[in-house]
Design a protein around this motif. Structure first.
Motif, PDB file in Angstrom:
ATOM      1  N   PRO A 125      76.199  20.058  51.844  1.00  0.00           N
ATOM      2  CA  PRO A 125      75.454  21.234  52.384  1.00  0.00           C
ATOM      3  C   PRO A 125      75.743  21.367  54.076  1.00  0.00           C
ATOM      4  O   PRO A 125      75.409  21.907  54.435  1.00  0.00           O
ATOM      5  CB  PRO A 125      74.542  20.427  52.038  1.00  0.00           C
ATOM      6  N   ARG A 126      76.718  19.595  53.700  1.00  0.00           N
ATOM      7  CA  ARG A 126      77.478  19.846  55.694  1.00  0.00           C
ATOM      8  C   ARG A 126      77.907  21.179  56.354  1.00  0.00           C
ATOM      9  O   ARG A 126      78.003  21.043  56.983  1.00  0.00           O
ATOM     10  CB  ARG A 126      77.704  18.273  55.313  1.00  0.00           C
ATOM     11  N   VAL A 225      72.063  12.035  64.198  1.00  0.00           N
ATOM     12  CA  VAL A 225      71.950  10.949  63.872  1.00  0.00           C
ATOM     13  C   VAL A 225      70.457  11.460  62.417  1.00  0.00           C
ATOM     14  O   VAL A 225      70.513  10.249  61.994  1.00  0.00           O
ATOM     15  CB  VAL A 225      71.624   9.876  65.011  1.00  0.00           C
ATOM     16  N   ASP A 226      69.873  12.212  63.264  1.00  0.00           N
ATOM     17  CA  ASP A 226      68.959  13.626  62.913  1.00  0.00           C
ATOM     18  C   ASP A 226      69.180  14.015  61.632  1.00  0.00           C
ATOM     19  O   ASP A 226      68.907  13.859  60.230  1.00  0.00           O
ATOM     20  CB  ASP A 226      68.109  14.192  63.393  1.00  0.00           C
ATOM     21  N   ARG A 227      70.652  14.696  61.676  1.00  0.00           N
ATOM     22  CA  ARG A 227      71.130  15.400  60.853  1.00  0.00           C
ATOM     23  C   ARG A 227      71.723  15.365  59.619  1.00  0.00           C
ATOM     24  O   ARG A 227      72.229  15.707  58.919  1.00  0.00           O
ATOM     25  CB  ARG A 227      71.181  17.208  61.086  1.00  0.00           C
ATOM     26  N   ALA A 272      69.330  20.997  57.142  1.00  0.00           N
ATOM     27  CA  ALA A 272      70.103  19.834  57.443  1.00  0.00           C
ATOM     28  C   ALA A 272      70.630  18.663  56.064  1.00  0.00           C
ATOM     29  O   ALA A 272      70.243  19.039  54.992  1.00  0.00           O
ATOM     30  CB  ALA A 272      70.014  18.936  58.513  1.00  0.00           C
ATOM     31  N   PRO A 273      71.704  18.699  56.320  1.00  0.00           N
ATOM     32  CA  PRO A 273      72.405  17.930  54.829  1.00  0.00           C
ATOM     33  C   PRO A 273      71.940  16.350  55.063  1.00  0.00           C
ATOM     34  O   PRO A 273      71.836  15.894  54.340  1.00  0.00           O
ATOM     35  CB  PRO A 273      73.815  17.733  55.675  1.00  0.00           C
ATOM     36  N   GLY A 274      71.012  15.918  55.714  1.00  0.00           N
ATOM     37  CA  GLY A 274      70.566  14.583  55.742  1.00  0.00           C
ATOM     38  C   GLY A 274      69.102  14.647  57.336  1.00  0.00           C
ATOM     39  O   GLY A 274      68.951  15.878  57.342  1.00  0.00           O
ATOM     40  N   ARG A 275      68.612  13.221  56.488  1.00  0.00           N
ATOM     41  CA  ARG A 275      67.674  13.575  57.236  1.00  0.00           C
ATOM     42  C   ARG A 275      67.335  12.390  57.947  1.00  0.00           C
ATOM     43  O   ARG A 275      68.443  10.721  58.186  1.00  0.00           O
ATOM     44  CB  ARG A 275      66.676  13.069  55.838  1.00  0.00           C
TER      45      ARG A 275
END
Lengths: 343, 361
Positions: A125-126, A225-227, A272-275
């Motif tokens: 996803p990133r 830092v969020d995504r 977004a790849p992360g949370r």
């Protein structure tokens, strides 16, 4: 006898002058980076903090020097060394040829491996094309006072990543702080450049990797830092712990997990790849990496459920539940974690 | 008669170890103490001045004998001394952390690491630790030494700086076109000469295109020296940067006499004699405030927390162009120099030896 001069004050004046001239472009910031990259060509791999492609370039460019130096402070030793060098030259070259072939093979294997990892990353996803839609930057002006207060006394430059159009950077520079920013989005960097704000178009992780250890006075992290995924978030904490000077500050300007998708568009949040991490998680990550003096600051309270009028039947019980829901679901949408590198 | 023998892992006449040990020997002889210098390896010395350590290794132990170990690197001598029962005095000059060398000369790192281990192992056998600087002394105390005192290196700076090669000096003066930078020290990764070159390149570009840089000192790392030579060539500074190598003291002095500023960006120094030499020559210093550098320099230089090229270049520009500042730094250097004079350091060393012997009685 001349009057004694306060050298600390002079040094502070010099640092201030350099800060000012860097901010106005009077000093060639590109030339400083060029000097670093020129030396990187000649330094051994272990002396530099290189990323994968740079490392492979170094390996490819390296050669085995079979001509050993002859110099010596002792008489006749250079001549003796010359004789030995000539006598065993054929043997050294024989070994060197095999080592060179092995190195070339290893380099080729690493490149193939790198290509396969690239494919995996491209499908992750990133790096998916849709991830370009992800823009999680919120309004950072609520943190202006905090970032100035926490960075005004540090020694060394202040980096803001990802800085968007450079609002925080401009605010810091106005406050007399030597700051610059990075952002991977070329468009916002151009916009910042048009306003003479020192913002560079690069990924924060790539940028941090090429800096000298201990070279920054403070790092402000927002957006990324969020995504980013958990691995990349932890990698950022690792890099920050190395690149900050002792006594340097790290500020994480994050989105509260409960507000994820509420403070940003749901499309951006989903792609977004992360949370975002909870502030307590950042504190734990940073303390394990040699940071201390940590503090968490809540952002302004956002929209919340309204209590029912007190005269309504069962209002007290209902309002207690509403308060609980507000605490659980509608916490302040943003937070700042501040930490100091202690060793 | 009390005997205090010195033990020096590596001894050459012109090195600080040679200069310091020779002066310490004079102090001991002046106190009526019998003393010889035993060395692991020696170069450029008369056979009568020093003795190989193997000559001492089998000597019987004596109750009136003391062992004074000059600790600056790993050596088998240290281990041999710990097996003997005579009281030990450690004269600590610090050991460069191996991490600063690992990428450049990995084979040297174990010797450095061993030097640090030996420094710790000697703590239990040592009655007194004598350090060149408070920075070094703090390491001894942290390692568990029962007592640590500070005495700067015993060096006669008048002797080091009084003779200069006049032909070289004349040539340098005749060709002067801008500010002349100088640094004296072995070409070694912890001395960070590459950062001096980068700052110098920045200075030439922004402030003074006629500036020159002289790097004096033998090579301790061929790989690092070659990287610096390549850096100089790639930046087009061949005509402006001179790597003097292990030039004679007369040649170095000639350069000192013409230099406008001494720049030191070392990551690690246990004392740094070349900074004191700069004071002797009345040259202001710009230095990175690492390890023992701040206490050696005192007020004789600008001490930087940030050694980025722009900051170093701006600091040198300030020193070169601000006459009042320059004069103040030179005066502070003269004052600091008097604190480090051979008369004072000899007296201090004698005082510490008296103290050690008194405590051991």
């Amino acid at each position: 006898m001349t009057m004694s001069i306060d050298t600390r004050k002079i040094v502070a004046e010099i640092e201030e002058e350099v800060r000012r001239k860097r901010a106005t472009g009077e000093l060639p910031a590109d030339f400083e980076r060029e000097l670093d990259s020129v030396f990187a060509r000649y330094a051994p791999v272990g002396a530099l903090d290189l990323h994968f492609d740079q490392l492979l370039e170094k390996i490819d460019a390296s050669t085995l020097d079979t001509i050993a130096p002859l110099e010596s402070s002792r008489p006749l030793v250079p001549q003796l060394k010359l004789v030995v060098r000539k006598a065993i030259g054929w043997y050294v070259r024989y070994i060197a040829n095999q080592l060179s072939a092995t190195m070339a093979g290893l380099s080729r294997a690493l490149r193939l491996l790198g290509n396969r990892v690239d494919v995996l990353e491209a499908n992750a996803p990133r790096l998916a094309a849709d991830a370009a839609l992800v823009n999680v930057a919120g309004d950072l002006s609520v943190w202006y006072d905090l970032v100035v207060a926490e960075t005004k006394s540090v020694t060394g430059r202040v980096l803001h990543a990802e800085c968007g159009t450079g609002g925080v950077v401009a605010h810091l520079v106005e406050a007399g702080i030597d700051a610059y920013g990075v952002d991977p989005d070329d468009d916002v960097v151009l916009e910042a450049g048009a306003r003479s704000i020192d913002v560079r178009a690069t990924d924060v992780t790539d940028h941090l990797r090429v800096l000298d250890p201990g070279s920054l006075g403070a790092i402000i992290l927002s957006g990324c830092v969020d995504r980013l995924g958990l691995g990349a978030q932890v990698a950022l904490a690792d890099l920050a712990s190395v690149k900050l000077a002792v006594g340097g500050r790290l500020l994480v300007l994050g989105t509260d997990p409960s507000a994820w998708g509420r403070a940003q568009s749901t499309v951006a949040a989903d792609l977004a790849p992360g949370r975002p991490l909870h502030p307590e998680t950042w504190v734990a990550l940073l303390e394990r990496r040699g940071f201390g003096d940590t503090s968490v600051h809540d952002g302004p309270a956002g929209e919340q459920l309204n209590p029912v009028p007190a005269k309504s039947a069962g209002a007290a019980a209902m309002n207690a539940n509403i308060a609980m829901l507000n605490r659980t679901l509608f916490r302040p949408s943003a937070y700042a974690v501040v930490a100091t590198r202690t060793h | 008669m009390t005997t205090i023998h010195q033990f020096v892992p590596s001894y050459t006449t012109r090195s600080w170890a040679g200069v310091h040990s020779g002066n310490v020997a004079d102090v001991l002889h002046g106190m009526g103490i019998e003393s010889k210098i035993f060395v692991g390896e020696a170069r450029g010395v008369r056979r009568s001045d020093v003795h190989p350590f193997r000559d001492f290794a089998h000597e019987p132990e004596r109750t009136d004998q003391w062992l004074l170990y000059q600790l600056s690197t790993g050596s088998l001598i240290a281990d041999a001394l710990t097996t003997r029962s005579e009281p030990v005095i450690v004269n600590y000059h610090n050991v460069t952390p191996g991490s600063l060398w690992a990428a450049w000369e990995p084979f040297v790192v174990p010797e450095m690491a061993e030097g640090r281990h030996q420094m710790h192992r000697l703590a239990g056998r040592t009655v007194l630790g004598i350090s060149d600087s408070s920075y070094n002394n703090a390491e001894l105390i942290a390692a568990g030494y029962p007592r640590g005192e500070v005495c700067p290196i015993l060096a006669d700076y008048d002797d080091l700086g009084s003779h200069g090669d006049s032909a070289t000096e004349s040539r340098l003066r005749a060709t002067k076109g801008g500010a002349d930078w100088m640094f004296v020290g072995r070409v070694a990764p912890n001395k960070c000469q590459h950062q001096i070159v980068k700052a110098f390149a920045f200075y030439r570009k922004v402030y003074d295109p006629g500036a020159r840089l002289w790097l004096a000192g033998g090579s301790a790392s061929h790989a690092y020296l070659r990287a610096i030579e390549n850096l100089v060539a790639a930046l087009g500074l061949d005509d402006a940067v001179t790597i003097l190598g292990s030039a004679s003291q007369d040649i170095v002095t000639a350069h000192h006499r013409v230099a406008d500023v001494v720049v030191c960006l070392s990551d690690h120094e246990g004392f740094c004699i070349p900074l004191v030499e700069a004071m002797w020559h009345g040259i202001p210093i710009v230095a990175y405030a690492s390890s023992a550098v701040p206490e050696t320099v005192g007020d004789a230089g600008l001490l930087l927390q940030d050694k980025s090229a722009a900051v170093v270049a701006a600091a040198v520009h300030r020193v070169v162009t601000d006459g009042a500042l320059r004069m103040s730094l030179v005066e502070a250097g003269t004052k600091r120099l008097s604190e480090l004079s051979l008369d004072r350091t000899r007296a201090r060393f004698a005082e510490l030896i008296e103290m050690a012997i008194g405590a051991g009685r």
